[in-house]
Design a protein around this motif. Structure first.
Motif, PDB file in Angstrom:
ATOM      1  N   LEU A  43      -8.157  -8.508   1.906  1.00 37.05           N
ATOM      2  CA  LEU A  43      -7.023  -8.955   1.100  1.00 37.05           C
ATOM      3  C   LEU A  43      -6.928 -10.469   1.027  1.00 37.05           C
ATOM      4  CD1 LEU A  43      -4.274  -6.401   2.213  1.00 37.05           C
ATOM      5  CD2 LEU A  43      -5.897  -6.264   0.309  1.00 37.05           C
ATOM      6  N   PHE A  64     -12.199  -1.379   4.939  1.00 42.23           N
ATOM      7  CA  PHE A  64     -10.837  -1.843   4.699  1.00 42.23           C
ATOM      8  C   PHE A  64      -9.955  -1.559   5.913  1.00 42.23           C
ATOM      9  CE2 PHE A  64      -6.514  -0.775   3.023  1.00 42.23           C
ATOM     10  CZ  PHE A  64      -6.119  -2.075   2.764  1.00 42.23           C
ATOM     11  N   CYS A  90      -1.699  -5.314   5.771  1.00 41.56           N
ATOM     12  CA  CYS A  90      -1.978  -4.118   4.995  1.00 41.56           C
ATOM     13  C   CYS A  90      -0.731  -3.232   4.873  1.00 41.56           C
ATOM     14  CB  CYS A  90      -3.112  -3.318   5.625  1.00 41.56           C
ATOM     15  SG  CYS A  90      -4.651  -4.252   5.740  1.00 41.56           S
ATOM     16  N   CYS A 128      -7.792  -4.159   8.245  1.00 41.49           N
ATOM     17  CA  CYS A 128      -6.373  -4.002   8.556  1.00 41.49           C
ATOM     18  C   CYS A 128      -6.130  -4.060  10.052  1.00 41.49           C
ATOM     19  CB  CYS A 128      -5.836  -2.688   7.987  1.00 41.49           C
ATOM     20  SG  CYS A 128      -5.774  -2.657   6.179  1.00 41.49           S
ATOM     21  N   VAL A 185       0.855  -1.185   0.000  1.00 39.40           N
ATOM     22  CA  VAL A 185       0.000   0.000   0.000  1.00 39.40           C
ATOM     23  C   VAL A 185       0.892   1.237   0.000  1.00 39.40           C
ATOM     24  CG1 VAL A 185      -1.773   1.275   1.262  1.00 39.40           C
ATOM     25  CG2 VAL A 185      -1.812  -1.233   1.245  1.00 39.40           C
TER      26      VAL A 185
END
Length: 371
Positions: A339, A360, A371, A364, A287
């Motif tokens: 994910l 999201f 993440c 995480c 990310v």
């Protein structure tokens, strides 16, 4: 009366003589048949022994003596393979190998590659050994969708042992690779995913040329005009790095189209794609950090509207097809909220997107380190 009796006796005598000749002829045929059969049996026994002897004399009994490496090239016939094995001392004759090759129905599936065999193997054992993947060295360059050109170059170096400098030189000579003019001299995105067998005569140029030709052929098959190729590959490469479940490809393709064609929408013509931001700072996953999103480079789709200047990876056929046939929808946003499963949510407004992004963040928080 006497004349008639005499005539009758003559007719009977003629019939007896006729049938006597017929019986004699049949006996003669039977005798000749028996004699011929005996002669044929003797001949086949003699020639069979000679053939068997000849065949055994042109083949080793096996199982082999010393290890030896041989390389089978792409597209070689059984006779070609036989000659290679004869030259390496593996089999005694090409004829023996051809017989064994033709007798084994699976022989046509022998793959190119380098095999560790033995000298003085029987032809049938040699065929069996070539069909055993345990004897085959890994000399395949595999291009995986989503890989960068740099990663492909690393794989070529690992498989072939060719120096990185020589591979870089080959990649720089794009004219020799057949790279179309519209690519602007950049290979990224033009190296078709797939497995490429490396033969003894292969070079970085020959391997890369195959990959470029594969992409050109695929674009032609899909009816992409030459003038549109680069744009299609740029979009498809972003899709490849953004989406990990094929069912979402057409939907994300629509998001890209909506952001590009609606400069007055909330996204203001910016793609805001993490994948392009990461590519711009030399990363291939994860990310983006705040620093990444603020880095001033032409791939930073948070700063610069429109498409990045080149593809950012090698796209799959599925990604290319999604670009050509995006889903219908008004979405401007999407976010993968899990994910592990790849679950992705789509939104048409920023407020909807912010609610999805929070999901999201929750993921995480519940899964540290992912993440």
């Amino acid at each position: 009366m006497r004349a008639r009796r005499l005539a009758h006796e003559r007719r009977r005598a003629r019939k007896r003589r006729f049938w006597k000749r017929v019986r004699a002829f049949i006996v003669l045929l039977l005798v000749l048949g028996l004699v011929g059969s005996a002669a044929w049996f003797a001949w086949t026994q003699l020639t069979g022994d000679q053939t068997q002897s000849a065949q055994s004399s042109d083949d080793y009994p096996g199982p082999g003596v010393d290890p030896v490496d041989v390389t089978i090239e792409q597209g070689q016939s059984g006779a070609d393979m036989g000659q290679i094995l004869v030259d390496a001392g593996v089999v005694k004759s090409v004829d023996a190998f051809i017989r064994a090759f033709q007798a084994n129905k699976a022989a046509s599936s022998i793959r190119p590659g380098t095999y560790t065999l033995k000298t003085q193997m029987s032809a049938s054992q040699a065929v069996a050994a070539l069909l055993d993947e345990a004897n085959r060295s890994d000399n395949t360059v595999t291009v995986v969708p989503g890989q960068t050109a740099e990663q492909v170059a690393d794989r070529i170096a690992q498989v072939t042992g060719i120096s990185a400098a020589d591979i870089a030189a080959a990649m720089a000579d794009t004219a020799s690779l057949g790279l179309p003019e519209e690519a602007g001299g950049v290979l990224e995105g033009w190296l078709a995913p797939g497995s490429y067998e490396v033969g003894s005569a292969d070079t970085p140029t020959s391997l890369l040329s195959q990959m470029v030709a594969g992409t050109v052929a695929e674009l032609d098959r899909l009816g992409v005009a030459a003038a549109d190729r680069q744009t299609v590959l740029i979009k498809a490469s972003i899709l490849e790095r953004e989406v990990n479940i094929d069912e979402y490809l057409p939907m994300v393709a629509r998001v890209i189209e909506n952001r590009l064609t609606k400069p007055d929408a909330e996204t203001r013509g910016l793609l805001n794609m993490d994948s392009s931001v990461l590519y711009g700072v030399g990363k291939t996953g994860g990310v983006p950090t705040v620093d990444d999103t603020e880095d001033d480079n032409p791939y930073n789709s948070y700063l610069y509207p429109g498409l990045p200047p080149t593809p950012i990876a090698q796209p799959s056929v599925e990604a290319i097809e999604a670009v050509l046939h995006p889903a219908d929808g008004e979405w401007l946003y999407y976010v993968t909220i899990d994910l592990d499963t790849g679950e992705t949510l789509f939104a048409t407004t920023l407020s909807e997107q912010e609610a999805n992004v929070q999901k999201f963040r929750d993921y995480c928080s519940a899964n540290p380190g992912k993440c």
